[in-house]
Motif scaffolding. Structure first.
Motif, short mmCIF file in Angstrom:
data_model
loop_
_atom_site.label_atom_id
_atom_site.label_comp_id
_atom_site.label_asym_id
_atom_site.label_seq_id
_atom_site.Cartn_x
_atom_site.Cartn_y
_atom_site.Cartn_z
N LYS A 68 -11.95 3.97 8.18
CA LYS A 68 -11.62 4.50 6.84
C LYS A 68 -10.64 5.68 6.94
O LYS A 68 -10.06 6.09 5.96
CB LYS A 68 -12.90 4.95 6.12
CG LYS A 68 -13.86 3.81 5.82
CD LYS A 68 -15.00 4.20 4.91
CE LYS A 68 -16.04 5.05 5.59
NZ LYS A 68 -16.75 4.41 6.72
N GLU A 69 -10.47 6.21 8.16
CA GLU A 69 -9.53 7.33 8.32
C GLU A 69 -8.09 6.86 8.52
O GLU A 69 -7.16 7.66 8.45
CB GLU A 69 -9.94 8.20 9.51
CG GLU A 69 -11.18 9.02 9.22
CD GLU A 69 -11.58 9.89 10.40
OE1 GLU A 69 -10.80 10.04 11.36
OE2 GLU A 69 -12.71 10.41 10.36
N PHE A 70 -7.91 5.56 8.82
CA PHE A 70 -6.51 5.14 9.07
C PHE A 70 -6.11 3.82 8.41
O PHE A 70 -4.93 3.53 8.29
CB PHE A 70 -6.22 5.08 10.58
CG PHE A 70 -7.11 4.13 11.35
CD1 PHE A 70 -6.81 2.78 11.43
CD2 PHE A 70 -8.26 4.60 12.00
CE1 PHE A 70 -7.63 1.92 12.13
CE2 PHE A 70 -9.08 3.73 12.71
CZ PHE A 70 -8.76 2.39 12.78
N MET A 71 -7.07 3.00 7.96
CA MET A 71 -6.68 1.69 7.40
C MET A 71 -6.25 1.83 5.93
O MET A 71 -6.87 1.26 5.03
CB MET A 71 -7.84 0.71 7.52
CG MET A 71 -7.99 0.12 8.92
SD MET A 71 -6.57 -0.86 9.44
CE MET A 71 -6.85 -2.32 8.48
N TYR A 72 -5.21 2.61 5.72
CA TYR A 72 -4.67 2.79 4.35
C TYR A 72 -3.66 1.66 4.13
O TYR A 72 -2.48 1.82 4.38
CB TYR A 72 -3.99 4.15 4.24
CG TYR A 72 -4.94 5.30 4.05
CD1 TYR A 72 -5.72 5.75 5.12
CD2 TYR A 72 -5.08 5.94 2.83
CE1 TYR A 72 -6.61 6.81 4.96
CE2 TYR A 72 -5.96 7.00 2.66
CZ TYR A 72 -6.72 7.42 3.73
OH TYR A 72 -7.60 8.46 3.57
N VAL A 73 -4.14 0.52 3.64
CA VAL A 73 -3.23 -0.64 3.58
C VAL A 73 -2.46 -0.74 2.27
O VAL A 73 -1.52 -1.50 2.15
CB VAL A 73 -3.97 -1.99 3.81
CG1 VAL A 73 -4.70 -2.01 5.14
CG2 VAL A 73 -4.92 -2.30 2.68
N ASP A 74 -2.85 0.02 1.26
CA ASP A 74 -2.24 0.00 -0.08
C ASP A 74 -2.49 -1.31 -0.82
O ASP A 74 -3.14 -1.32 -1.84
CB ASP A 74 -0.74 0.34 -0.05
CG ASP A 74 -0.49 1.79 0.35
OD1 ASP A 74 -1.49 2.50 0.58
OD2 ASP A 74 0.67 2.20 0.44
#
Ligand code: ADP
Ligand code: ASP
Ligand code: MG
Length: 444
Positions: free
Chosen positions: A144-150
């Protein structure tokens, strides 16, 4: 850096988790390990979200206790060291308390995503602790700290890359990083998910973000087979596939891969290897940009397809008619999979029916519309499959099964037919026999 993804069955029992551990230690290269939830857990959580929706507090309590007991039993059987056992039991009880809090909120899409992605959190917490207890150094990363997929259909790889590099910099260096598949954040930063089976996609998104040397997807079968092994006997694993072939098969129903798995790796040309956790020596399937063999490779089936027939005499000799129809689908963000046309009618298929009523209402203003649900697209795939001299045999299907649509020549690599879903299994079996089991004819 390699990415290794282990699916639900691979992490689904104590015995299987020890197999995964053996696979990890058998190879010295640095790796990020993406894990699914234990098999059955995400389904359990989906049912829990229904209890939350109906505010059924007794059912929520029962469900969370069952989940806690299941994972507690795994800790007991997996971990020998008493201290690690206690630490993991504490962590488990903190996660379950957190889940009780989320479950007491009013139901929303975000609550739904938070709940259904906890299976991965539970499993990775336990697995990382288990490896530590054996002296296998690893660092647990919170996806949840890096999977910012938009946007799920079009992930922002650059954003994931920036966030992930920062997370890696902020953690101690380790030969093994463990993280959760499936979970992501949307454009607002809210917790979301990559749709069912999405851990494959997590692996290729991470692989692309870090320009990994290889992505391995470990599952319960020895690679991608030439037909769906759930319905057809005597299917065979395929040793090599191109990105195009694998992407078509995944999109058109080969369950072994999430439909979007391949797209993140194509530009960076990162090979994807499908491997069997239960038979690590088996070759598996290597997906890359190389064409090893042209022609027919595999058949897959995608269910839940709706066929729409649009008929109007105004189509006769008229130009601009197709544009007008496609615009309606575009305006309602509904993508079309198959299309066939005649002079006065067009038939097309969609799988997302959320806006179907609105689409039909709009088109009915100027044409007659017929909707038929519960169809399946059967997809025959291979580089240059239309030039395979045996491909004509598929049309013998017309003698046995009512075929609703045929798409041939749209690309050289795919022939699709649309059948009623009740005819899917006989169609897959028939095609298997005709295309893969009949001896090649000698043409003189
Ligand atoms: P995981 O939990 O490891 O992600 P999945 O259940 O999602 O595993 O995918 C593996 C399953 O996909 C296999 O057990 C098999 O039944 C099914 N499957 C469907 N079509 C194919 C195919 N063409 N080749 C291999 N497996 C397939
Ligand atoms: N656990 C999720 C699911 O069951 C994601 C995955 O397994 O890939 O859909
Ligand atoms: Mg899967």
């Amino acid at each position: 850096m390699k990415i290794l993804k282990f699916g639900g069955t691979s992490v689904g029992s104590v015995e299987n988790l020890t197999r995964v551990k053996d696979i990890l230690v058998s190879d010295q290269e640095n790796k990020i390990v993406v894990c699914s939830a234990m098999s059955g857990v995400t389904d359990h959580l989906v049912r829990l979200t229904e209890n939350i929706r109906f505010n059924d507090t007794d059912a929520i309590t029962r469900s969370l206790h069952r989940l806690e007991n299941k994972h507690s039993d795994v800790i007991d059987a997996l971990v020998e060291d008493q201290e690690t056992k206690n630490i993991l039991k504490n962590k488990l009880s903190l996660i379950i308390t957190e889940m009780f809090e989320v479950s007491s909120k009013a139901y929303s899409e975000v609550v739904n995503s938070q709940i259904i992605t906890y299976g991965e959190t539970l499993l990775t917490t336990i697995f990382s602790g288990y490896l530590n207890s054996l002296g296998i150094s690893n660092v647990l990363l919170d996806a949840k700290e890096f999977m910012y997929v938009d946007a799920v259909e079009n992930p922002n790889i650059k954003k994931v890359q920036k966030k992930l590099e920062k997370v890696l910099d902020n953690n101690i260096q380790s030969p093994i990083y463990i993280t959760q598949g499936f979970v992501c954040r949307d454009i607002e930063g809210e917790i979301s998910h990559l749709k069912r089976g999405g851990s494959d996609y997590t692996a290729t998104i991470i692989g692309s973000a870090l320009s990994a040397s290889e992505i391995q997807i470990w599952t319960d079968i020895d690679g991608l087979h030439n037909n769906d092994p759930r319905y057809v006997d005597e299917t065979q694993p395929i040793s090599h596939l191109t990105y195009n072939e694998a992407a078509e098969l995944a999109y058109f129903g080969a369950k072994i891969l999430h439909p979007q798995t391949i797209s993140p790796v194509v530009d960076k040309d990162i090979p994807v290897l499908l491997k069997n956790t239960f038979d690590p020596k088996a070759l598996g399937t290597l997906i890359s940009n190389k064409t090893h063999k042209k022609g027919l490779k595999a058949i897959s089936a995608k269910d839940g397809i709706t066929a729409i027939k649009i008929k109007s005499n105004r189509m006769l000799m008229a130009h601009g008619y197709l544009r007008r129809i496609f615009e309606v689908f575009d305006n309602f963000q509904t993508s079309i999979d198959m299309i066939t046309t005649s002079e006065i009618a067009i038939s097309l298929t969609i799988d997302n029916t959320v806006n179907l009523d609105k689409i039909v209402k709009e088109i009915e203003g100027y044409a007659e519309v017929t909707v038929e649900q519960d169809h399946s697209i059967i997809c025959i795939v291979g580089e240059s499959v239309i030039n395979d001299k045996n491909s004509y045999r598929l049309f013998e299907i017309l003698n046995y099964i009512p075929v609703r649509m045929v798409s041939y020549g749209g690309s050289n690599n795919n022939i699709s037919i649309l059948v009623d879903t009740k005819d899917k299994i006989p169609t897959l079996r028939f095609l298997n026999e005709k295309l893969f089991q009949v001896q090649e004819e000698v043409i003189v």
